[in-house]
Design an enzyme around this catalytic site. Structure first.
Site, mmCIF file in Angstrom:
data_model
loop_
_atom_site.group_PDB
_atom_site.id
_atom_site.type_symbol
_atom_site.label_atom_id
_atom_site.label_comp_id
_atom_site.label_asym_id
_atom_site.label_seq_id
_atom_site.Cartn_x
_atom_site.Cartn_y
_atom_site.Cartn_z
ATOM 1 N N LYS A 52 0.841 -1.206 0.000
ATOM 2 C CA LYS A 52 0.000 0.000 0.000
ATOM 3 C C LYS A 52 0.874 1.254 0.000
ATOM 4 O O LYS A 52 0.617 2.205 -0.740
ATOM 5 C CB LYS A 52 -0.942 -0.014 1.215
ATOM 6 C CG LYS A 52 -2.055 -1.047 1.078
ATOM 7 C CD LYS A 52 -2.820 -1.281 2.366
ATOM 8 C CE LYS A 52 -3.787 -2.460 2.205
ATOM 9 N NZ LYS A 52 -4.471 -2.843 3.446
ATOM 10 N N GLN A 96 -4.339 -1.579 9.739
ATOM 11 C CA GLN A 96 -4.260 -2.907 9.107
ATOM 12 C C GLN A 96 -4.833 -3.979 10.041
ATOM 13 O O GLN A 96 -4.447 -4.065 11.209
ATOM 14 C CB GLN A 96 -2.795 -3.216 8.746
ATOM 15 C CG GLN A 96 -2.592 -4.513 8.002
ATOM 16 C CD GLN A 96 -3.236 -4.524 6.602
ATOM 17 O OE1 GLN A 96 -3.179 -3.540 5.867
ATOM 18 N NE2 GLN A 96 -3.856 -5.632 6.248
ATOM 19 N N ASP A 119 -10.824 3.049 4.407
ATOM 20 C CA ASP A 119 -11.151 1.620 4.288
ATOM 21 C C ASP A 119 -12.671 1.416 4.268
ATOM 22 O O ASP A 119 -13.151 0.321 3.954
ATOM 23 C CB ASP A 119 -10.570 0.839 5.481
ATOM 24 C CG ASP A 119 -9.327 0.049 5.100
ATOM 25 O OD1 ASP A 119 -9.126 -0.204 3.900
ATOM 26 O OD2 ASP A 119 -8.561 -0.321 6.017
#
Ligand code: NAD
Length: 290
Positions: A52, A96, A119
């Site tokens: 990412k 994460q 997200d």
């Protein structure tokens, strides 16, 4: 059979984003900035976060990696999130998953400012998605919708079976594909670990989204001719012939299923790269919105 090439499509999207970043810089002197919080040293998570951050560099974003030790307390993590929430230089950030067992994942996701939740996991954004209001769509389902759209896969009126009901993949996929939208308007069935006679459902499906995390679970005898297959699964399977000691396996037995498919995503190179591209797209959106 057409391969839904996530690698190529994600590269196209990244080029589009890089162009938009240049324009944003020229017009408003703004550079999108994504931060990623990683807690612990889980191998797969480190790989994903690394990818990412690297993708940010590629499209001209600024990126920050906040790497915290496994023993970080929930309170410390929440403090870190508050710093990111209030830091004007950060447009969006992700935490994460999975987090270490001693940390309440839901509490952490709820602490993220919904305007920076690229997200799309915050309940406010999940609610907005369910109501079809503007929001950050969760990156993996967003990537799948984009792939279906760019390859002109017909979804309207089709029977879709989503295998898996997780908050990050199966559930949002089922909501999005049943909505009145591009790559939507489908009749969706959600299957899960308690579903009986799954084969009967998959055999009559026009489109199958496999997101259960069991390598090569869906086999050729479970699908009909002309089916479209989206394989979300990524599992590390031991493989002594590989330098790193493992290979990545999807939830679909590619060899037998691809023979009957009209469209199919490979693993790797299908849904995975799309997920990263859509995270970048959400970050660009977060920056442009400000
Ligand atoms: P999860 O473990 O949270 O959910 C799995 C789901 O599968 C559950 O809802 C469960 O009910 C269902 N399930 C389990 N066994 C089943 C069975 N025998 N029959 C039918 N349903 C069954 O997993 P997740 O987070 O949704 O991830 C699923 C897979 O997708 C994993 O391999 C994960 O690594 C992968 N994944 C990939 C990406 C990507 O970018 N490509 C992103 C997220 C997840």
């Amino acid at each position: 059979m057409t391969i839904l090439d996530g690698k190529k499509t994600s590269q196209d999207i990244k080029l589009e984003i890089a162009k938009a970043v240049k324009e944003l810089k020229a017009q408003n002197n703004k550079t999108p900035h994504l931060a990623a919080v990683l807690v612990g040293t889980d191998g797969a998570s480190m790989t994903y976060v690394g990818a990412k951050v690297k993708a940010c560099e590629l499209v001209g974003f600024n990126s920050t990696l906040i790497d915290l030790p496994e023993e970080t307390s929930e309170e410390e993590l929440l403090k870190q999130i508050e710093l990111l929430n209030t830091n004007d230089d950060i447009d969006g950030f992700i935490v994460q998953l999975p987090l270490p067992k001693h940390i309440d994942e839901q509490k952490v996701l709820m602490a993220v400012n919904p305007d920076k939740d690229v997200d799309g996991f915050h309940p406010e954004n999940v609610g907005r998605m369910a109501l079809d209001l503007p929001t950050f769509l969760p990156a993996t389902p967003f990537g799948i919708m984009e792939l279906l759209e760019r390859y002109n896969v017909e979804t309207s009126g089709k029977n879709v079976v989503v295998i898996g009901r997780s908050h990050i993949v199966g559930r949002p996929m089922s909501i999005l594909m049943s909505q009145k939208r591009k790559a939507g308007d489908a009749t969706v069935t959600v299957a899960h670990s308690r579903t009986k006679n799954l084969s009967e459902l998959t055999q009559s499906a026009d489109i199958i989204v496999a997101a259960l995390g069991i390598p090569e679970f869906l086999t050729g005898d479970m699908v009909k001719d002309g089916v479209t297959i989206i394989d979300v699964g990524i599992t590390r399977v031991d493989d002594a012939t590989k330098k790193r000691g493992f290979r990545l396996a999807g939830d679909v037995h590619f060899e037998s299923v691809s023979k009957k498919s009209a469209f199919i995503t490979p693993v790797p190179g299908g849904v995975g790269p799309m997920t990263i591209a859509m995270l970048l797209k959400n970050t660009l959106l977060a920056c442009s919105r400000k």
